[in-house]
Scaffold this motif. Sequence first.
Motif, PDB file in Angstrom:
ATOM      1  N   ALA A 104       0.833  -1.205   0.000  1.00 61.03           N
ATOM      2  CA  ALA A 104       0.000   0.000   0.000  1.00 61.03           C
ATOM      3  C   ALA A 104       0.868   1.256   0.000  1.00 61.03           C
ATOM      4  N   PRO A 105       0.598   2.209  -0.898  1.00 61.52           N
ATOM      5  CA  PRO A 105       1.325   3.475  -0.891  1.00 61.52           C
ATOM      6  C   PRO A 105       0.718   4.456   0.108  1.00 61.52           C
ATOM      7  N   LEU A 106       1.433   5.515   0.373  1.00 60.44           N
ATOM      8  CA  LEU A 106       0.928   6.537   1.298  1.00 60.44           C
ATOM      9  C   LEU A 106      -0.286   7.245   0.727  1.00 60.44           C
ATOM     10  N   VAL A 107      -0.321   7.426  -0.601  1.00 65.27           N
ATOM     11  CA  VAL A 107      -1.438   8.129  -1.238  1.00 65.27           C
ATOM     12  C   VAL A 107      -1.871   7.374  -2.492  1.00 65.27           C
ATOM     13  N   VAL A 108      -3.070   7.664  -2.952  1.00 61.55           N
ATOM     14  CA  VAL A 108      -3.550   7.222  -4.256  1.00 61.55           C
ATOM     15  C   VAL A 108      -3.961   8.470  -5.027  1.00 61.55           C
ATOM     16  N   ILE A 109      -4.175   8.319  -6.329  1.00 63.47           N
ATOM     17  CA  ILE A 109      -4.562   9.448  -7.168  1.00 63.47           C
ATOM     18  C   ILE A 109      -6.043   9.351  -7.494  1.00 63.47           C
ATOM     19  N   GLY A 110      -6.776  10.433  -7.218  1.00 61.21           N
ATOM     20  CA  GLY A 110      -8.204  10.473  -7.514  1.00 61.21           C
ATOM     21  C   GLY A 110      -8.460  10.832  -8.970  1.00 61.21           C
ATOM     22  N   ASP A 111      -9.714  10.816  -9.361  1.00 61.50           N
ATOM     23  CA  ASP A 111     -10.058  11.135 -10.747  1.00 61.50           C
ATOM     24  C   ASP A 111      -9.788  12.603 -11.081  1.00 61.50           C
ATOM     25  N   ASP A 112      -9.605  13.442 -10.044  1.00 58.72           N
ATOM     26  CA  ASP A 112      -9.211  14.830 -10.287  1.00 58.72           C
ATOM     27  C   ASP A 112      -7.700  14.966 -10.455  1.00 58.72           C
ATOM     28  N   LEU A 145      -2.418   4.923   2.920  1.00 62.34           N
ATOM     29  CA  LEU A 145      -1.706   4.454   4.113  1.00 62.34           C
ATOM     30  C   LEU A 145      -1.471   5.621   5.064  1.00 62.34           C
ATOM     31  N   ALA A 146      -1.284   6.802   4.513  1.00 65.23           N
ATOM     32  CA  ALA A 146      -1.185   8.006   5.343  1.00 65.23           C
ATOM     33  C   ALA A 146      -2.587   8.414   5.780  1.00 65.23           C
TER      34      ALA A 146
END
Length: 503
Positions: free
Chosen positions: A45-53, A60-61
């Motif tokens: 799992a990464p700290l962040v994911v990218i939304g559709d925006d 994870l953060a």
Amino acid sequence: MLAACARPPAPPDVLGVAVASAPETLDPRFATSAVAQRLAALVAAPLVVIGDDLRPKPLLAEAIDAVDPLTLLVKLRPGVRFHDGTPVTADDVVFTLGSMKDPALGSPHATRLTHLVALEAVDERTVRLRFDAPTPPFLVDLHAWGILSRRTCAASRDACRDAPMGAGPYRVAKGLGGDERLVLAAHDASPLPPPGIRTVEVRVIRDNTTRLLELMDGRTQLVVGDLLPTDVEAVAGDPSLVVERAAGLGFSYLALNARSGPLADERVRRAIAHALDVDAVIASKLKGRALRASSILPPGHWAHDDALAPPAFDPALAERMLDQAGWPRRDHGMRFTLRLSTTTDRLRRATALAFADMLGQVGVDVRVEVRDWNALYQDIQRGAFDAFSAKWTPVIEPDLLYWVFHTSSIPAPASAGAPARVGGNRQGTSDAALDAILEEARRTDDPAARAALYRRAEARIAGATALVPLWFEDELVIRSSRLTGFALGRTVSLLPIAASRLE
């Protein structure tokens, strides 16, 4: 029309996923291909994911706060555990990012961490990151780097290459072996709710027709991204399958080697761009399922200039420009010969042949060379090509322009006393004014100011025409109607599998 052969369907509680190529690794510190990065995110799992925006969102953060322009404070989500049951701590974040910076590891992402100068575990759930210069792209970069366990992955460089000890919603139950089959088992202590689908079987199926047949006979329930526009027509009317599409972020382009020969002349490169009827290729080869590109940044991107127009199809102008550049037609009707390299992918091959015909109409004799991607990639890194067609995916952070166009990103082999230089400026262009704009954009925090700089950069890049913009293909997914809850996003992540169910 495709006819499905009789094969036993997948077990009702196992999700079968087909991919077109094998991931080079599941360790996010080394993953560069789309398939490797998508699968790695399921495991680590990464700290962040990218939304559709196209903006980062915590995963994870729990939160990431800017203390000042040079300091980030990362707070980890409580209760998350690695696949071996140990808790994810700030020290594991320090280890993961710190190891990527270490030249001994050899991470291809190391240059993205150049300005990260200090990592500190403040407490069990808090990490302080310090930079020596403002680095706005860093938050987006974090989405590709899953956090790994120091306890397991520090043992050796390759300790987590095939079965990373991460905290993603799935763990590796069986590694990708000679049968090219990867089995993932659900992990309930990830940052996401416990997965409804408990087992995922990923199989490498290189042949496009075979992937479709396996969807139709129920052996496979999901194919993401590895699809051609014609595949939609092939499965039309099959009630057991559902086709979904999203506006794509994959930038297809034609790269022209500007180092020497005719292509070193900007007028020749611009003439080639004007000789290509890209809209006709989109209509015929992609069945209209793509948006015309004018830049490496997709339409609607916050940093893209939507007023920027792509090169117009104008073969008469192309002829005049080639004449003015000193390349008149010879006795045989051709001006010069160009090698156009492409991969074995059916769409890329068909596109290359169409371009060869169009360029032949203006007197450029094009020889299409079909290559295995790994072999072609080696030539590209050495600058041993005339032209090639390929695709960057996904285009999210505009700092990609630095990687693709800055002079320091021109790949170079190792030499006496100097290591090999990696980079995405494979076309070999050098523009001091563009370099300065891209460097300033890297140092600028204000989004509006960054956008203005990138639009200036887009204009200079369009003038040089070393990377002819083609299109952004729609991202396609074909799934079984039994698979519910899979939400296709613009980044075409596989993480929605964790929220899906097989009915």
